[in-house]
Design a protein around this motif. Structure first.
Motif, mmCIF file in Angstrom:
data_model
loop_
_atom_site.group_PDB
_atom_site.id
_atom_site.type_symbol
_atom_site.label_atom_id
_atom_site.label_comp_id
_atom_site.label_asym_id
_atom_site.label_seq_id
_atom_site.Cartn_x
_atom_site.Cartn_y
_atom_site.Cartn_z
ATOM 1 N N GLN A 1 19.124 -25.864 37.162
ATOM 2 C CA GLN A 1 19.855 -26.934 36.473
ATOM 3 C C GLN A 1 20.257 -28.041 37.448
ATOM 4 O OE1 GLN A 1 23.136 -24.933 34.622
ATOM 5 N NE2 GLN A 1 21.898 -24.104 32.946
ATOM 6 N N VAL A 2 20.717 -27.649 38.624
ATOM 7 C CA VAL A 2 21.116 -28.643 39.627
ATOM 8 C C VAL A 2 19.897 -29.459 40.055
ATOM 9 C CG1 VAL A 2 21.947 -28.929 42.000
ATOM 10 C CG2 VAL A 2 23.139 -27.384 40.434
ATOM 11 N N ILE A 3 18.787 -28.791 40.315
ATOM 12 C CA ILE A 3 17.567 -29.489 40.733
ATOM 13 C C ILE A 3 17.105 -30.448 39.642
ATOM 14 C CG2 ILE A 3 15.131 -29.178 41.331
ATOM 15 C CD1 ILE A 3 17.206 -28.506 43.549
ATOM 16 N N GLU A 4 17.271 -30.063 38.383
ATOM 17 C CA GLU A 4 16.878 -30.936 37.267
ATOM 18 C C GLU A 4 17.720 -32.206 37.247
ATOM 19 O OE1 GLU A 4 14.059 -31.705 34.782
ATOM 20 O OE2 GLU A 4 14.071 -29.828 35.891
ATOM 21 N N THR A 5 19.003 -32.114 37.621
ATOM 22 C CA THR A 5 19.848 -33.319 37.638
ATOM 23 C C THR A 5 19.419 -34.284 38.739
ATOM 24 O OG1 THR A 5 21.516 -32.373 39.128
ATOM 25 C CG2 THR A 5 21.859 -32.065 36.756
ATOM 26 N N TYR A 6 18.686 -33.788 39.727
ATOM 27 C CA TYR A 6 18.215 -34.653 40.809
ATOM 28 C C TYR A 6 17.029 -35.512 40.396
ATOM 29 C CZ TYR A 6 21.068 -31.876 44.050
ATOM 30 O OH TYR A 6 22.097 -31.252 44.705
ATOM 31 N N LYS A 7 16.468 -35.292 39.246
ATOM 32 C CA LYS A 7 15.277 -36.027 38.810
ATOM 33 C C LYS A 7 15.646 -37.237 37.957
ATOM 34 C CE LYS A 7 12.508 -31.840 38.995
ATOM 35 N NZ LYS A 7 11.730 -30.853 38.259
ATOM 36 N N THR A 8 16.709 -37.931 38.351
ATOM 37 C CA THR A 8 17.153 -39.114 37.616
ATOM 38 C C THR A 8 16.912 -40.362 38.474
ATOM 39 O OG1 THR A 8 19.404 -39.019 38.494
ATOM 40 C CG2 THR A 8 18.967 -37.762 36.469
ATOM 41 N N PRO A 9 16.819 -41.532 37.827
ATOM 42 C CA PRO A 9 16.612 -42.770 38.589
ATOM 43 C C PRO A 9 17.737 -43.066 39.587
ATOM 44 C CG PRO A 9 16.144 -43.131 36.268
ATOM 45 C CD PRO A 9 16.721 -41.756 36.385
ATOM 46 N N ILE A 10 18.960 -42.716 39.239
ATOM 47 C CA ILE A 10 20.085 -42.954 40.151
ATOM 48 C C ILE A 10 19.908 -42.140 41.431
ATOM 49 C CG2 ILE A 10 22.584 -42.696 40.460
ATOM 50 C CD1 ILE A 10 21.912 -44.910 38.509
ATOM 51 N N LEU B 1 17.300 -43.658 43.642
ATOM 52 C CA LEU B 1 17.832 -44.747 44.460
ATOM 53 C C LEU B 1 18.619 -44.199 45.650
ATOM 54 C CD1 LEU B 1 19.051 -47.344 41.801
ATOM 55 C CD2 LEU B 1 17.187 -47.606 43.447
ATOM 56 N N LEU B 2 19.392 -43.142 45.411
ATOM 57 C CA LEU B 2 20.132 -42.514 46.512
ATOM 58 C C LEU B 2 19.178 -41.928 47.546
ATOM 59 C CD1 LEU B 2 23.001 -40.775 44.508
ATOM 60 C CD2 LEU B 2 23.191 -42.797 45.970
ATOM 61 N N GLU B 3 18.044 -41.388 47.093
ATOM 62 C CA GLU B 3 17.044 -40.856 48.024
ATOM 63 C C GLU B 3 16.460 -41.966 48.898
ATOM 64 O OE1 GLU B 3 14.260 -38.957 45.399
ATOM 65 O OE2 GLU B 3 15.201 -36.999 45.670
ATOM 66 N N VAL B 4 16.230 -43.132 48.300
ATOM 67 C CA VAL B 4 15.741 -44.273 49.081
ATOM 68 C C VAL B 4 16.779 -44.638 50.148
ATOM 69 C CG1 VAL B 4 15.124 -46.729 48.999
ATOM 70 C CG2 VAL B 4 14.254 -45.166 47.252
ATOM 71 N N GLY B 5 18.043 -44.660 49.754
ATOM 72 C CA GLY B 5 19.117 -44.919 50.717
ATOM 73 C C GLY B 5 19.179 -43.869 51.806
ATOM 74 N N LEU B 6 18.973 -42.618 51.430
ATOM 75 C CA LEU B 6 18.976 -41.529 52.413
ATOM 76 C C LEU B 6 17.840 -41.697 53.413
ATOM 77 C CD1 LEU B 6 19.972 -38.756 53.459
ATOM 78 C CD2 LEU B 6 18.361 -37.732 51.840
ATOM 79 N N VAL B 7 16.652 -42.014 52.919
ATOM 80 C CA VAL B 7 15.513 -42.229 53.817
ATOM 81 C C VAL B 7 15.804 -43.398 54.756
ATOM 82 C CG1 VAL B 7 13.088 -42.954 53.911
ATOM 83 C CG2 VAL B 7 13.804 -41.173 52.311
ATOM 84 N N MET C 1 8.518 -44.654 46.658
ATOM 85 C CA MET C 1 9.521 -43.775 46.048
ATOM 86 C C MET C 1 9.970 -44.300 44.691
ATOM 87 S SD MET C 1 11.801 -42.823 49.390
ATOM 88 C CE MET C 1 12.836 -41.602 48.586
ATOM 89 N N LEU C 2 10.174 -45.589 44.596
ATOM 90 C CA LEU C 2 10.626 -46.164 43.326
ATOM 91 C C LEU C 2 9.502 -46.236 42.300
ATOM 92 C CD1 LEU C 2 12.938 -48.951 44.756
ATOM 93 C CD2 LEU C 2 13.637 -46.780 43.717
ATOM 94 N N TRP C 3 8.257 -46.379 42.767
ATOM 95 C CA TRP C 3 7.106 -46.416 41.862
ATOM 96 C C TRP C 3 6.991 -45.103 41.094
ATOM 97 C CZ3 TRP C 3 4.065 -50.287 40.363
ATOM 98 C CH2 TRP C 3 2.918 -49.970 39.652
ATOM 99 N N ARG C 4 7.252 -44.005 41.783
ATOM 100 C CA ARG C 4 7.194 -42.691 41.150
ATOM 101 C C ARG C 4 8.177 -42.616 39.989
ATOM 102 N NH1 ARG C 4 9.120 -39.030 45.170
ATOM 103 N NH2 ARG C 4 11.125 -39.308 44.179
#
Length: 148
Positions: free
Chosen positions: A69-78, A81-87, A135-138
């Motif tokens: 369930q937690v991993i599923e919540t990570y599959k959102t556009p928000i 964007l946070l992943e792009v910031g992390l990278v 990353m955003l294209w995906r």
């Protein structure tokens, strides 16, 4: 030098500093100071990400369903964007860390620290633009159809 002369010089310097403060100017820092601040901020952000990552990964042993369930919540556009910031944060922190090591351990490092700073900015932009697009294209393709 007499104490009277040094006191007069100190007073003049103090007056100049006070005058510049009254005019609204203040020290805004140079690129080296801002690279230091950004290095600390990206280090703290990376630490907190790793902390959360260890916690959510530990869920797999406690409750696999909760983990899913937690991993599923990570599959959102928000979160994307946070992943792009992390990278971006990790990439800057790594590149600036290399620059800091060169300044510390290379005999000519202090002489070239500003050019090295601008070099890492150029490298960061050159890597981040295509990386962020990929990353955003995906996410965009998933949102607007066509992606799995």
């Amino acid at each position: 030098m007499s104490t009277t002369a040094s006191t007069a010089e100190e007073a003049a310097a103090s007056d100049r500093a006070g005058a510049s403060r009254r005019k609204g100017t203040f020290y805004r820092g140079d690129p080296g100071m801002w690279s230091w601040v950004l290095h600390r901020i990206t280090g703290v952000l990376t630490f907190f990400f790793l902390f959360v990552h260890v916690l959510d990964t530990a869920l797999v042993r406690v409750s696999p369903d909760t983990y899913n369930q937690v991993i599923e919540t990570y599959k959102t556009p928000i979160v994307n964007l946070l992943e792009v910031g992390l990278v971006g944060a990790v990439l800057y922190h790594a590149l600036n860390g290399i620059r800091v090591m060169l300044v510390d351990f290379w005999s000519k490092g202090t002489r070239y620290q500003k050019p090295m700073l601008w070099a890492i900015v150029v490298i960061w932009v050159a890597v981040m633009i295509p990386g962020a697009i990929a990353m955003l294209w995906r996410t965009a393709s998933t949102l607007f159809g066509g992606g799995h």
